[in-house]
Design an enzyme around this catalytic site. Structure first.
Site, mmCIF file in Angstrom:
data_model
loop_
_atom_site.group_PDB
_atom_site.id
_atom_site.type_symbol
_atom_site.label_atom_id
_atom_site.label_comp_id
_atom_site.label_asym_id
_atom_site.label_seq_id
_atom_site.Cartn_x
_atom_site.Cartn_y
_atom_site.Cartn_z
ATOM 1 N N ASP A 200 -1.886 -5.488 9.337
ATOM 2 C CA ASP A 200 -2.702 -3.913 8.742
ATOM 3 C C ASP A 200 -4.030 -4.804 7.684
ATOM 4 O O ASP A 200 -3.595 -5.693 7.053
ATOM 5 C CB ASP A 200 -1.547 -3.237 7.347
ATOM 6 C CG ASP A 200 -2.695 -1.924 7.129
ATOM 7 O OD1 ASP A 200 -3.566 -2.163 7.839
ATOM 8 O OD2 ASP A 200 -1.992 -1.023 6.416
ATOM 9 N N LYS B 7 -13.322 0.591 4.433
ATOM 10 C CA LYS B 7 -13.787 -0.240 3.544
ATOM 11 C C LYS B 7 -15.318 -1.290 3.717
ATOM 12 O O LYS B 7 -15.795 -1.685 3.225
ATOM 13 C CB LYS B 7 -12.631 -1.946 3.065
ATOM 14 C CG LYS B 7 -11.445 -1.182 2.893
ATOM 15 C CD LYS B 7 -11.669 -0.291 1.610
ATOM 16 C CE LYS B 7 -10.131 0.743 2.049
ATOM 17 N NZ LYS B 7 -9.238 1.418 0.807
ATOM 18 N N TRP C 84 1.072 -1.038 0.239
ATOM 19 C CA TRP C 84 0.042 -0.294 -0.053
ATOM 20 C C TRP C 84 0.604 1.550 -0.083
ATOM 21 O O TRP C 84 1.736 1.058 0.896
ATOM 22 C CB TRP C 84 -0.842 -0.165 0.728
ATOM 23 C CG TRP C 84 -1.778 1.420 1.381
ATOM 24 C CD1 TRP C 84 -2.868 1.811 0.745
ATOM 25 C CD2 TRP C 84 -1.795 1.855 2.549
ATOM 26 N NE1 TRP C 84 -3.274 2.858 1.122
ATOM 27 C CE2 TRP C 84 -2.653 3.116 2.614
ATOM 28 C CE3 TRP C 84 -1.623 2.299 4.354
ATOM 29 C CZ2 TRP C 84 -3.522 3.512 3.121
ATOM 30 C CZ3 TRP C 84 -1.631 2.555 4.891
ATOM 31 C CH2 TRP C 84 -3.012 3.681 4.691
HETATM 32 C C1 LIG Z 1 -3.591 -1.854 2.946
HETATM 33 C C2 LIG Z 1 -4.068 -0.620 3.738
HETATM 34 N N1 LIG Z 1 -4.052 -0.280 5.030
HETATM 35 C C3 LIG Z 1 -4.824 1.038 5.627
HETATM 36 C C4 LIG Z 1 -5.571 1.448 4.463
HETATM 37 C C5 LIG Z 1 -6.044 3.168 4.989
HETATM 38 O O1 LIG Z 1 -7.152 2.881 5.055
HETATM 39 P P1 LIG Z 1 -8.459 4.180 6.043
HETATM 40 O O2 LIG Z 1 -6.967 5.362 6.522
HETATM 41 O O3 LIG Z 1 -9.361 4.711 4.769
HETATM 42 O O4 LIG Z 1 -8.565 3.260 7.182
HETATM 43 C C6 LIG Z 1 -5.807 1.278 2.951
HETATM 44 C C7 LIG Z 1 -6.603 1.679 1.913
HETATM 45 O O5 LIG Z 1 -6.698 1.755 1.283
HETATM 46 C C8 LIG Z 1 -5.221 -0.189 2.622
HETATM 47 O O6 LIG Z 1 -4.937 -0.698 1.518
#
Ligand SMILES: Cc1ncc(COP(=O)(O)O)c(C=O)c1O
Length: 412
Positions: A221, A258, A140
């Protein structure tokens, strides 16, 4: 200050930062007026009409909150909503978790998954003895920035095999083996972003062997629990295996963006598992201290929605149905895209599209093909060929397949 005085401004030392690739892609898509345009860049769920989907359970919980005369807009505590924090731990570790029984785990509410990673990184930068972090190659986009900003030496471990479009397990184990003892290792709990390639249970066992032998610290994560397979427990398997079967300490960065469709509400949690309840309490006190100086306390509304659902058996059941709706539609899009490509006889093997899991597919398309898809077909995706499957639907999947077929043939 007039423009003529600009030379004196200290802002002259500020270089223009490059735009964020994903948000920039969305901005280009928004400017495109072609009806056939498709946005496969951003990782946000869309329904079969290509529209954002407010989960039925979120509508219900939101209504209940709005009808509650006791609802106020007071500050939450620094560590967040207590009922959400407890429920987040149960969600990821399971309600019968021995770690919960032994009070060896705490959670702090965070600014979604990004905030959970950032808070974890700030804590580790202060207290973890080793300043090396390894992230998967690829990972990511934000992982490197978050840990780099916190002062870590960010390295990569081998993950994706571009020949098989699957996991390079041997490469991964060898990278983990040769990393400095006690490194921080970022592991994607499920639905790896950007590849959609997850280790099997047998492979996770081998990964845990190396993690344990080298004394590495796992940060899971977990941005897609329940969204990947449609089954909350299945998607938590790796984390639970590390915590319960291997008795390892770890951080788990949880996002409700999500799996609740609450992208903009910024709700998440950082769960910490330690060896004793005393250590867990100490971690919570220090994490709260970091939170206090950074943002004081987290946003309340999204947290109240999630907490309501996680703590109400009836709403929880509705949520699991909503999760199956989202994951099921994405799995259906994978099947349809692959079927169309096979029917068209598109050169190459497309089995990986249905083998991969979660929001994303790493298609194997090259940057030149991605660029042609955008200029000729108005299909937007990141240059590494990552596709957000949620951007596909029954109205555009055939168009997408035909476009891919054309660019693959014309660039062969
Ligand atoms: C692997 C991963 N970690 C963390 C996030 C964090 O997303 P958010 O801050 O919107 O919860 C995402 C979002 O795309 C992700 O794909």
């Amino acid at each position: 200050m007039g423009n003529s005085d600009q030379g004196k401004s200290f802002f002259n030392n500020v270089p223009l930062a490059p735009p964020d690739p994903i948000f920039h892609l969305t901005a280009s898509y928004e400017k495109d007026t072609t009806p056939k345009r498709i946005n496969l860049g951003v990782g946000a769920y869309r329904d079969d009409m290509g529209q954002p989907w407010v989960l039925p359970v979120v509508r219900k919980a939101r209504q209940l909150l709005l009808e509650d005369p006791a609802l106020t807009h007071e500050y939450l505590p620094i560590a967040g909503l207590p009922a959400l924090r407890d429920a987040s731990i149960r969600l990821i570790l399971g309600k019968d978790s021995p770690a919960i029984r032994e009070k060896r785990t705490i959670a702090i509410q965070t600014i979604s998954g990004t905030g959970a990673n950032t808070l974890g990184a700030a804590f580790l930068a202060q207290f973890h003895p080793v300043r090396t972090v390894l992230v998967s190659n690829p990972t990511w986009v934000n992982h490197k920035g978050i840990f780099g900003n916190a002062g870590f030496d960010v390295k990569e471990y081998t993950y994706f095999d571009s020949k098989t479009l699957g996991l390079d397990l041997e490469g991964m184990l060898s990278s983990l083996n040769s990393a400095p003892e006690g490194s921080v290792i970022i592991l994607h709990a499920c639905a790896h972003n950007p590849t959609g390639v997850d280790p099997t249970q047998e492979q996770w066992i081998k990964i845990a062997d190396v993690m344990e032998a080298k004394g590495h610290f796992p940060l899971f994560d977990c941005a897609y629990q329940g969204f990947a397979s449609g089954d909350l427990d299945k998607d938590a398997w790796a984390v639970r295996y590390f915590v319960h079967d291997r008795k390892l300490e770890c951080f788990i960065a949880q996002s409700y963006a999500k799996n609740f469709g609450l992208y903009g509400e910024r709700c998440g949690a950082l769960t910490v598992v330690t060896q004793t309840s005393d250590l867990a309490d100490r971690c919570l006190s220090q994490l709260s201290k970091i939170a206090r100086v950074n943002y004081s306390n987290p946003p309340a509304f999204g947290a109240r929605i999630v907490s309501r659902v996680l703590n109400d058996p009836e709403l929880y059941t509705t949520w699991t149905n909503d999760l199956r709706t989202m994951s099921g539609r994405i799995i259906q899009m994978r099947t349809l895209l692959r079927e169309h490509l096979i029917k068209l006889g598109t050169p190459g093997n497309w089995d990986h599209i249905t083998r991969q899991i979660g929001m994303f597919s790493f298609t194997g398309l090259k940057p030149a093909q991605v660029s042609l898809l955008q200029s000729k077909y108005h299909i937007y995706m990141t240059s590494n060929g990552r596709v957000s499957m949620a951007g596909l639907n029954t109205n555009n999947v055939e168009y997408m397949a035909k476009a891919v077929d054309d660019v693959v043939r014309s660039t062969e």
